[in-house]
Write an enzyme that holds these catalytic residues in place. Structure first.
Site, short mmCIF file in Angstrom:
data_model
loop_
_atom_site.label_atom_id
_atom_site.label_comp_id
_atom_site.label_asym_id
_atom_site.label_seq_id
_atom_site.Cartn_x
_atom_site.Cartn_y
_atom_site.Cartn_z
N CYS A 2 27.19 35.73 -14.50
CA CYS A 2 26.35 35.09 -13.56
C CYS A 2 25.91 33.77 -13.84
O CYS A 2 26.10 33.35 -15.22
CB CYS A 2 25.31 35.90 -12.83
SG CYS A 2 25.96 37.50 -12.46
N ARG A 49 25.84 34.82 -8.62
CA ARG A 49 26.42 36.14 -8.89
C ARG A 49 28.05 36.09 -8.75
O ARG A 49 28.63 35.56 -7.91
CB ARG A 49 25.94 37.41 -7.96
CG ARG A 49 26.66 38.61 -8.72
CD ARG A 49 26.36 39.79 -7.89
NE ARG A 49 26.58 41.00 -8.46
CZ ARG A 49 26.83 42.08 -7.78
NH1 ARG A 49 26.57 42.27 -6.38
NH2 ARG A 49 27.37 43.29 -8.51
N ASN A 74 22.23 37.36 -17.03
CA ASN A 74 23.79 36.86 -17.02
C ASN A 74 24.49 37.51 -18.13
O ASN A 74 23.96 37.59 -19.35
CB ASN A 74 23.99 35.25 -17.28
CG ASN A 74 25.13 34.71 -17.54
OD1 ASN A 74 26.16 35.34 -17.20
ND2 ASN A 74 25.25 33.75 -18.72
N GLY A 75 25.67 37.92 -17.90
CA GLY A 75 26.49 38.82 -19.24
C GLY A 75 26.99 40.15 -18.84
O GLY A 75 26.85 40.59 -17.55
N GLU A 76 27.00 41.03 -19.95
CA GLU A 76 27.54 42.41 -19.74
C GLU A 76 26.86 43.19 -20.88
O GLU A 76 26.81 42.59 -21.96
CB GLU A 76 28.88 42.47 -19.67
CG GLU A 76 29.78 41.85 -18.76
CD GLU A 76 29.70 42.12 -17.16
OE1 GLU A 76 28.91 43.27 -16.97
OE2 GLU A 76 30.02 41.26 -16.20
N ASP A 99 24.07 47.13 -14.96
CA ASP A 99 23.60 46.98 -16.49
C ASP A 99 22.45 46.06 -16.33
O ASP A 99 21.74 46.27 -17.24
CB ASP A 99 24.63 46.46 -17.26
CG ASP A 99 25.27 45.07 -16.80
OD1 ASP A 99 25.21 44.63 -15.77
OD2 ASP A 99 25.76 44.35 -17.85
N VAL A 285 49.27 29.34 -22.61
CA VAL A 285 49.18 27.73 -22.03
C VAL A 285 49.60 26.84 -23.46
O VAL A 285 49.49 27.41 -24.34
CB VAL A 285 47.87 27.30 -21.59
CG1 VAL A 285 46.82 27.13 -22.86
CG2 VAL A 285 48.11 25.95 -21.16
N SER A 358 39.64 38.05 -24.94
CA SER A 358 40.00 36.93 -25.87
C SER A 358 39.76 37.36 -27.17
O SER A 358 38.81 38.01 -27.51
CB SER A 358 39.59 35.67 -25.07
OG SER A 358 40.00 34.58 -25.97
N GLY A 359 40.30 36.40 -28.20
CA GLY A 359 40.11 37.07 -29.80
C GLY A 359 39.19 36.07 -30.26
O GLY A 359 39.35 36.03 -31.61
#
Length: 641
Positions: A2, A49, A74-76, A99, A285, A358-359
């Site tokens: 968010c 959101r 904002n975030g997880e 959360d 890409v 992603s890494g």
């Protein structure tokens, strides 16, 4: 995922709805699904959101049982279920399965220690109506951005700088000290930004706004604790185990997931382990210039792992067309050309999924950059007395440039603290003084990059040289370049990016790996490569890191040349930059007399940023990619089915 804004009026006056609405509206791309506000006394919270967890009930701002505390976040938080159960057992009543609500009840329970308990990526603000204060924090490694500014009337906090620029009366001025650091690092190091008076909340810091001032406090720090007593096999098995657990945690969502896939071990490892839990959609890409695209490698890896693979080729014209808007999304100049390719792959992914893994972070945690091999190659100098190393360096600096080994002798004569400023060293101090105007170069604004790195190196004094380099990169390159572009380019497409390597549990284990197991067998990230050898094709296990390479070196000689000249002539930065010298570099580069591509690109990105945010020559409003609506329709169809 968010976007949040918070505003505290120092004059104890009510915050105007139109002000908080403008600050929230300009970051529509971070949250196209919903908005929300809470205005009370002299504070306001605003929210955009992107629905990921508790899609139906997770509307923000959220409040506690007595409605005297409110939160926007904002975030997880990946351990929120465990925390939620503990808090329920302690008597807290939850209205949602979000959360972010867990953070609010956690604050009620443990106060300002709340961030110490969180595992994940986050930036949040809590209005504590009982104590009449704002409290908030940014995650441990800086995955999610958070900025603040103080004006005569207010203290503002936001996920993006462009929200703060909506504050009435805020002047847009270049931070000259930050500009000089940018020329060294290709980004602005914490806590400064390229705007005078606007700052970052540093990673692993919380803040309190009360009594008309903001104070910051560190709640966590990076510590390496190499364990020489354990065998190599222990670290291989432990790496595999901790990564598998982290990836499982990072899969939590109520919306479709996928993963970015380049041709290296980092993203391939994420996909391979994710594949053990579920089918995976992968996205890659590349450019249309031979030698600057790894799509063939990525395609073979995707076939080996059995993913539903999607790829995209980007040419010079597409790159130029999108660049101004993407610099607007970045908020600040970040001269990493791969950021733009990251935008394109995120745009493609947003047609299919809402979350991508992603890494990022594997190199900093597991010792993956090729430059980390340098201490071993310079080992012959380490036993020399200081006076001898100094003498060798002095003599080497006076050798002709064409003498083979000159740079090796110069670097060997210096301690790591003197030669390593992170993964990017764009302009040396000597070249900086050529590219900036004389009256600026000789002013009090001119600052050495050592002012950024010296304190970091002091905190890492007990480590060996490789670990010192990792420690520096975690505190500069990772947060200032890698994570900044990752957040801004994915959120430009309303896409949530998650980084399972950058996890407190993963780092806790990675920090115990001795250097002899990180840089070994003629390669970097040796433990990680061995941990993943049974998951990946043999060619990927030993492949050098490239990521998403961009052919700016070639494009600046051809397609970008005239475009670059126009930007140099038109940008109103004559008080800062010696344009004649920049044009000289451009022509020398075109003629093949020198490779100035990274230096020229760094200047061009700054000039475009200046045109957009300072001169306001180009204007961009709130924008949501059409792919978001396409994705919504696909998701709705899948739910119906």
């Amino acid at each position: 995922m968010c976007g949040i804004v918070s505003l505290y009026n120092k004059r104890q006056a009510p915050v105007q709805q139109e002000t908080i609405s403008a600050m929230t509206g300009v970051i529509l791309h971070r949250g196209p699904d919903d908005d929300g506000f809470h205005l009370e006394e002299n504070i306001a919270l605003g929210f955009r959101r992107l629905s990921i967890i508790d899609v139906e009930g997770g509307h923000q701002p959220l409040f506690n049982e007595s409605r005297d505390m409110w939160i926007v976040g904002n975030g997880e938080v990946y351990n929120y279920k465990e925390l939620q159960q503990w808090l329920k057992d302690s008597g807290h009543i939850f209205q949602t399965d979000s959360d972010i609500e867990t953070i609010l009840h956690l604050y009620e329970e443990v106060g300002t220690d709340a961030p110490k308990h969180l595992r994940g990526m986050f930036g949040f603000t809590i209005w504590d109506g009982r104590k009449k204060r704002l409290f908030g924090a940014r995650d441990h490694f800086g995955i999610k951005p958070l900025y603040y500014v103080e004006t005569a009337d207010s203290i503002g906090i936001a996920s993006e700088i462009k929200s703060l620029l909506e504050l009435p009366g805020l002047r847009r001025e270049v931070n000259k000290k930050a500009f000089y650091h940018y020329l060294t690092f290709q980004y602005v190091p914490d806590p400064e930004t390229m705007y005078e008076g606007i700052y970052r909340i540093p990673p692993a810091h919380s803040f309190v706004v009360e009594n008309d001032k903001i104070t910051l406090e560190r709640y966590w720090d990076v510590h390496f604790q190499p364990d020489e007593s354990k065998p190599f096999s222990y670290f291989v098995e432990g790496t595999r185990s901790v990564l598998l657990e982290s990836i499982d945690k990072h899969r939590i969502s109520e919306v479709p997931r996928g993963a970015f896939l380049s041709s290296g071990v980092d993203s391939s490892s994420i996909v391979a382990m994710m594949r053990t839990f579920e089918p995976v959609k992968t996205f890659s890409v590349g450019s249309d210039i031979p030698g600057y695209s790894e799509l063939d490698f990525a395609k073979r890896t995707a076939a080996f792992l059995g993913t539903e693979h999607h790829e995209l080729v980007v040419n010079a014209q597409q790159y130029m067309d999108e660049l101004p808007r993407l610099i607007w999304h970045q908020d600040e100049p970040v001269a990493d050309p791969s950021a733009i390719l990251l935008y394109f792959v995120a745009k493609m992914a947003s047609e299919h999924v809402t979350v991508v893994l992603s890494g990022e972070g594997a190199d900093e945690f597991f010792g993956g950059y090729n430059i980390y091999r340098e201490p071993h190659s310079l080992k012959m100098f380490s036993g020399m007395p200081g006076w001898m190393r100094h003498s060798i360096g002095y003599m080497a600096e006076h050798l002709p440039d064409q003498v083979k080994g000159k740079n090796f002798l110069i670097r060997g004569s210096k301690k790591v603290e003197e030669r390593f400023f992170g993964n990017a060293l764009i302009f040396s101090e000597e070249m900086k003084r050529r590219v900036v105007m004389d009256d600026i170069a000789n002013s009090s604004f001119y600052v050495s990059p050592f002012t950024v790195t010296s304190d970091i190196y002091k905190r890492a004094a007990q480590y060996d040289d490789v670990t010192k380099m990792q420690y520096l990169d975690i505190h500069t390159w990772l947060r200032g370049n890698i994570l900044m572009k990752a957040d801004k380019m994915t959120m430009a497409n309303s896409l949530e990016l998650r980084v399972p390597f950058i996890d407190t549990k993963v780092f806790e284990f990675a920090s115990t790996i001795p250097t002899k197991y990180k840089i070994a067998n003629g390669t970097t990230k040796h433990v990680l490569r061995e941990a993943m050898k049974d998951f990946l094709p043999a060619e990927i296990k030993s492949k050098k890191k490239l990521g998403f390479p961009v052919p700016t070196r070639t494009w600046l000689k051809n397609e970008f040349y005239q475009w670059a000249k126009e930007i140099i002539f038109e940008s109103k930065v004559d008080d800062l930059i010696n344009k004649a010298y920049v044009l000289y570099m451009l022509d020398e580069h075109r003629e093949g007399n020198a490779d100035y591509s990274r230096k020229i690109w760094t200047i061009l990105v700054f000039m475009l940023w200046h045109q957009i945010f300072i001169e306001q020559k180009h204007t961009f409003g709130p924008y949501v990619s059409p792919n978001v609506e396409i994705r919504r329709k696909k998701n709705a169809f899948q739910h119906i089915g």
